[in-house]
Design an enzyme around this catalytic site. Sequence first.
Site, PDB file in Angstrom:
ATOM      1  N   LYS A 243      45.230  61.924  17.629  1.00  0.00           N
ATOM      2  CA  LYS A 243      46.581  62.174  17.138  1.00  0.00           C
ATOM      3  C   LYS A 243      47.538  61.054  17.516  1.00  0.00           C
ATOM      4  CE  LYS A 243      46.233  67.013  16.096  1.00  0.00           C
ATOM      5  NZ  LYS A 243      46.821  68.362  16.151  1.00  0.00           N
ATOM      6  N   ARG A 282      38.758  70.502  19.666  1.00  0.00           N
ATOM      7  CA  ARG A 282      38.496  70.157  18.264  1.00  0.00           C
ATOM      8  C   ARG A 282      38.597  68.641  18.148  1.00  0.00           C
ATOM      9  NH1 ARG A 282      41.572  69.431  13.563  1.00  0.00           N
ATOM     10  NH2 ARG A 282      40.598  70.203  11.645  1.00  0.00           N
TER      11      ARG A 282
END
Length: 306
Positions: A243, A282
């Site tokens: 991210k 994840r």
Amino acid sequence: MDSLAAAPGTGPATSPLPILRKPRPAARFEDLPTDRTLVMGILNVTPDSFSDGGKHATADSAIAAGLRMFYAGADIIDVGGESTRPGAEDVSPEEEQRRVIPVIEALVKAGALVSIDTTHASTAAAAVAAGAAIINDISGLSIEPEMAELVAASKVPYILTHRRGDARTMNSLAEYTDVAGEVVAELAGVRDKLYAAGVSQEQIIIDPGLGFAKNDAQNWELLQNLDQLDSLGHKVLVGASRKRFLGTLLTVAGKSASPEERDSATAAITAICAYRGAWAVRVHDVGASLDAVKVAARLAAASTTT
């Protein structure tokens, strides 16, 4: 274990489906490992996801990528057909299903435990019918409230993610006085809607939604205070992989690290979250995070014997 090597009659121009010569028994959620944090592999069947958009945009390439994750040790394969990056365009449920259902069917046939990453109740229903064992809805019921009734009826686990707004508006809604406390309170509010629809406590998995209506500093603060999520009484999944806040952290000469250059930092977060008791992470790079959760589990085991 089956090999990814080409079987007779297969090759670069043919579908990987013939590789699945011997169907395996359907994987079950209740058979997942309980002695370590689980690793969920991210499989985006999209042309525009922030990290790997376009790499697995066809069913054949997505199935091959999912099989690689499965054979690398992923506990769960999370299949999505719509990008959730900030500013992404909406995809119709019909197009989403066209992308993901053949992939889910093939991976389930191979013995993988599959989750469906969708905000649409109709896609979730089709995916469950195709063998998906988990519904991963990053909208927190904000797009289709009827998702709650589907989860209750299907009785499959449901990942409840914290997010404000949608892909186009969430960045403007990243205003908090106490990010961890407000995330917990807002998740509890949605959780109550699930309860009202008949969803059981055991079905719900909590995701704090790193990057969704949170800026870099807020993401780090939330990671520092993940233990506050335990007050909700549910399993916790953390999705930090590649991210933007990791790219900012790894900036060199004024240039943010590219998504692919963020895997080592992702693995570091995996190890920390696993040691602190996260149910699952994840990630895009399954191998590195699987090593990280094993290290964390061994260290945690050592601490209980000293």
